[in-house]
Write a protein that holds these residues in place. Structure first.
Motif, PDB file in Angstrom:
ATOM      1  N   VAL A  57       0.824  -1.204   0.000  1.00  0.00           N
ATOM      2  CA  VAL A  57       0.000   0.000   0.000  1.00  0.00           C
ATOM      3  C   VAL A  57       0.860   1.256   0.000  1.00  0.00           C
ATOM      4  N   LEU A  58       2.059   1.172   0.547  1.00  0.00           N
ATOM      5  CA  LEU A  58       2.922   2.343   0.678  1.00  0.00           C
ATOM      6  C   LEU A  58       3.440   2.822  -0.673  1.00  0.00           C
ATOM      7  N   SER A  59       3.501   1.924  -1.650  1.00  0.00           N
ATOM      8  CA  SER A  59       4.059   2.284  -2.955  1.00  0.00           C
ATOM      9  C   SER A  59       2.995   2.652  -3.974  1.00  0.00           C
ATOM     10  N   LEU A  60       1.704   2.601  -3.587  1.00  0.00           N
ATOM     11  CA  LEU A  60       0.653   2.798  -4.585  1.00  0.00           C
ATOM     12  C   LEU A  60       0.567   4.231  -5.087  1.00  0.00           C
ATOM     13  N   ALA A  61       0.865   5.235  -4.233  1.00  0.00           N
ATOM     14  CA  ALA A  61       0.861   6.619  -4.703  1.00  0.00           C
ATOM     15  C   ALA A  61       1.921   6.794  -5.788  1.00  0.00           C
ATOM     16  N   TRP A  62       3.095   6.204  -5.564  1.00  0.00           N
ATOM     17  CA  TRP A  62       4.160   6.258  -6.562  1.00  0.00           C
ATOM     18  C   TRP A  62       3.731   5.538  -7.843  1.00  0.00           C
ATOM     19  N   ALA A  63       3.114   4.351  -7.680  1.00  0.00           N
ATOM     20  CA  ALA A  63       2.711   3.561  -8.844  1.00  0.00           C
ATOM     21  C   ALA A  63       1.682   4.299  -9.684  1.00  0.00           C
ATOM     22  N   ILE A  64       0.682   4.883  -9.034  1.00  0.00           N
ATOM     23  CA  ILE A  64      -0.355   5.606  -9.769  1.00  0.00           C
ATOM     24  C   ILE A  64       0.223   6.860 -10.420  1.00  0.00           C
ATOM     25  N   ALA A  65       1.195   7.503  -9.744  1.00  0.00           N
ATOM     26  CA  ALA A  65       1.846   8.679 -10.326  1.00  0.00           C
ATOM     27  C   ALA A  65       2.585   8.313 -11.608  1.00  0.00           C
ATOM     28  N   GLN A  66       3.196   7.121 -11.638  1.00  0.00           N
ATOM     29  CA  GLN A  66       3.920   6.704 -12.843  1.00  0.00           C
ATOM     30  C   GLN A  66       2.963   6.407 -13.993  1.00  0.00           C
ATOM     31  N   LEU A  67       1.844   5.780 -13.685  1.00  0.00           N
ATOM     32  CA  LEU A  67       0.902   5.380 -14.722  1.00  0.00           C
ATOM     33  C   LEU A  67      -0.020   6.513 -15.156  1.00  0.00           C
ATOM     34  N   GLY A  68      -0.144   7.528 -14.299  1.00  0.00           N
ATOM     35  CA  GLY A  68      -1.143   8.568 -14.533  1.00  0.00           C
ATOM     36  C   GLY A  68      -2.385   8.234 -13.734  1.00  0.00           C
ATOM     37  N   LEU A  69      -3.083   9.243 -13.265  1.00  0.00           N
ATOM     38  CA  LEU A  69      -4.193   9.024 -12.334  1.00  0.00           C
ATOM     39  C   LEU A  69      -5.262   8.100 -12.906  1.00  0.00           C
ATOM     40  N   VAL A  70      -5.711   8.380 -14.104  1.00  0.00           N
ATOM     41  CA  VAL A  70      -6.798   7.580 -14.691  1.00  0.00           C
ATOM     42  C   VAL A  70      -6.331   6.153 -14.968  1.00  0.00           C
TER      43      VAL A  70
ATOM     44  N   ALA B  76       5.705  11.838  -5.987  1.00  0.00           N
ATOM     45  CA  ALA B  76       5.276  10.805  -5.039  1.00  0.00           C
ATOM     46  C   ALA B  76       6.426   9.863  -4.715  1.00  0.00           C
ATOM     47  N   PRO B  77       6.727   9.667  -3.416  1.00  0.00           N
ATOM     48  CA  PRO B  77       7.841   8.797  -3.029  1.00  0.00           C
ATOM     49  C   PRO B  77       7.442   7.332  -3.061  1.00  0.00           C
ATOM     50  N   GLY B  78       8.436   6.441  -3.026  1.00  0.00           N
ATOM     51  CA  GLY B  78       8.163   5.011  -3.025  1.00  0.00           C
ATOM     52  C   GLY B  78       7.357   4.580  -1.821  1.00  0.00           C
ATOM     53  N   ASN B  79       7.622   5.183  -0.671  1.00  0.00           N
ATOM     54  CA  ASN B  79       6.847   4.950   0.558  1.00  0.00           C
ATOM     55  C   ASN B  79       6.142   6.259   0.869  1.00  0.00           C
ATOM     56  N   PHE B  80       4.832   6.340   0.571  1.00  0.00           N
ATOM     57  CA  PHE B  80       4.192   7.647   0.594  1.00  0.00           C
ATOM     58  C   PHE B  80       4.098   8.251   1.989  1.00  0.00           C
ATOM     59  N   LEU B  81       4.190   7.451   3.046  1.00  0.00           N
ATOM     60  CA  LEU B  81       4.170   8.031   4.385  1.00  0.00           C
ATOM     61  C   LEU B  81       5.440   8.821   4.689  1.00  0.00           C
TER      62      LEU B  81
END
Length: 472
Positions: A48-61, A298-303
């Motif tokens: 869950v900590l990496s999901l902000a980074w993952a979505i940032a790479q793919l684009g929000l949609v 967005a960092p790899g660990n968003f916290l």
């Protein structure tokens, strides 16, 4: 006299019926709540900590679409896998105690060996990943307190290795818990911790979005990353999302803790629906809000991206919850590994006292604990090895992506689908057969490109990495 003997026999039979299941083992006590807790503990992990980074790479949609896609695939195939706990009939058939055993009884010996390679390789990899992830959160707590005490210009870097060693010491103690059935309490605590830190992350993300994020940071992807690297990052992001749903490796083992009435597959399907639905809501919330809060930064660990400013204690508490959760999650994923080696050793040397003998030890306030020398030594060595590997290769995002990619297709998709086709006797080239095989093929392609991206990331990290000198 005959009446007394008959009464005693009846009492003995009642005891057997009451205390033992149909396979002669002690009656299982698991239910929908404990199974859901095990699933949430396994699913809502460091992924869950990496999901902000993952979505940032793919684009929000695109990121949200990929996240929802993986959740539906995981839920669908977990329902198929739940039917494989008993075979040939999913309700009345013989029990399969492990994922490998289910594959062997449904698909044969060759695929059984391949499954074992993927499953236990993935389980070992996840425990290494959790060791690394816990050290990042523990280091964040130390840095936060240092900045709060000495100011934000202070040199507050913390060594990750020390925290990995402490994590390993705790796991050595917890690894002495004999089996999965004794871990329900730990899983429930870990599940509560996951809700705590995910909720805090959501709150901090909302606050950051409302306050407005800073765009001046020079570490933005547009400035530092080439188009080629962006492509690799997007592929790796797919692996991170796949890792976030990696619990098929322990699904059969969780199902083996359930009471036999109602049927285990029915309860497990409900537990999977509850677990995957709850985690997807949290994943979407954390991923979307984290992406909105940090954008391309967005960092790899968003916290860890919220800085070490006030309220520093809230971020400390969230990171402490992560550590507690990962302590429990490590045990959920390591128990099948323990069981594999111990069952094999007992089968190979049934008369060996060192392997088989149990020594009851009374512990005040905790009751009687059964000490087995082989179990204690082997599990301690396992924890030492995984901790050492975590210290040696502390690459958080790349490691998560690689383990997610390597395990998602074979364990979450391929084997559940193949077992379902075999068990349900689905005709070759029928519509359902074509649909299942097409799903498997698409997931294979996604896994391959995600694995390639993660390997590329690890190679890149190794170019400037110094072993045993990991500092956060």
């Amino acid at each position: 006299m005959a009446t007394e003997v008959e009464r005693k026999i009846n009492l003995d039979l009642e005891t057997v019926v009451t205390e033992y299941d149909d396979d002669g083992r002690l009656k299982r006590q698991g239910n929908l709540v404990t199974a859901s807790a095990h699933i949430i503990t396994a699913v809502i992990g460091s992924g869950v900590l990496s999901l902000a980074w993952a979505i940032a790479q793919l684009g929000l949609v695109a990121g949200v679409i990929v996240l929802i896609l993986f959740s539906f695939i995981t839920l669908y195939t977990s329902r198929l896998l739940a039917n494989s706990y008993r075979s040939p009939d999913p309700i009345l058939g013989a029990r399969n105690y492990t994922y490998m055993q289910a594959v062997r009884n449904n698909l044969g010996g060759t695929k059984y060996k391949v499954c074992g390679l993927f499953q236990y390789g993935s389980l070992v990899g996840v425990t290494i990943g959790y060791t690394v992830a816990s050290s990042f959160s523990a280091s964040a707590i130390k840095r936060s307190n240092c900045f709060h005490k000495h100011g934000h210009d202070a040199d507050c870097h913390a060594s990750n290795e020390v925290f990995m060693i402490w994590f390993g010491i705790i796991q050595i103690i917890l690894s002495q818990v004999p089996n999965f059935h004794k871990l329900s309490g730990l899983s429930i605590i870990a599940a509560i911790m996951s809700f705590n830190y995910a909720t805090i992350g959501l709150g901090l993300s909302i606050a950051k979005v409302v306050a407005g994020r800073e765009h001046e940071n020079p570490m933005t992807i547009e400035v530092t990353e080439t188009n080629k690297q962006k492509m690799w990052n997007r592929f790796e992001a797919i692996g991170d999302i796949a890792f976030a749903y990696a619990y098929a490796t322990v699904l059969i083992e969780i199902q083996d803790t359930l009471k036999s009435s109602p049927p285990e597959n029915q309860v497990m399907k409900k537990a999977s629906a509850i677990g995957v639905s709850i985690t997807t809501i949290f994943y979407m919330s954390c991923g979307i809000l984290g992406c909105l809060a940090f954008g391309n930064q967005a960092p790899g660990n968003f916290l860890t991206g919220f800085g070490f400013y006030e309220p520093f204690w809230l971020v400390d508490y969230a990171n402490a919850c992560i550590v507690v959760h990962l302590i429990g999650a490590y045990q959920v994923f390591s128990q099948p590994v323990y069981r594999l080696v111990e069952d094999w050793s007992n089968k190979q040397w049934p008369e060996c006292e060192f392997i088989a003998r149990e020594y009851p030890i009374t512990i005040p306030l905790f009751g009687t604990w059964s000490l087995n020398l082989f179990r204690s030594i082997w599990r301690t060595m396992y924890v030492i090895v995984t901790t050492t590997l975590g210290v040696t290769f502390p690459f958080f995002n790349d490691v998560l992506g690689l383990f997610g990619a390597a395990s998602f297709w074979p364990l979450t998709v391929y084997f559940p689908i193949e077992m379902h086709i075999s068990q349900a006797k689905i005709p070759t080239y029928s519509f359902k057969w074509l649909w299942l095989r097409s799903l498997s093929l698409v997931c294979l392609v996604l896994s391959l490109i995600a694995a390639a991206a993660s390997i590329q990331g690890i190679v890149k990290e190794l170019k400037h990495y110094r072993p045993f000198n990991s500092v956060y």
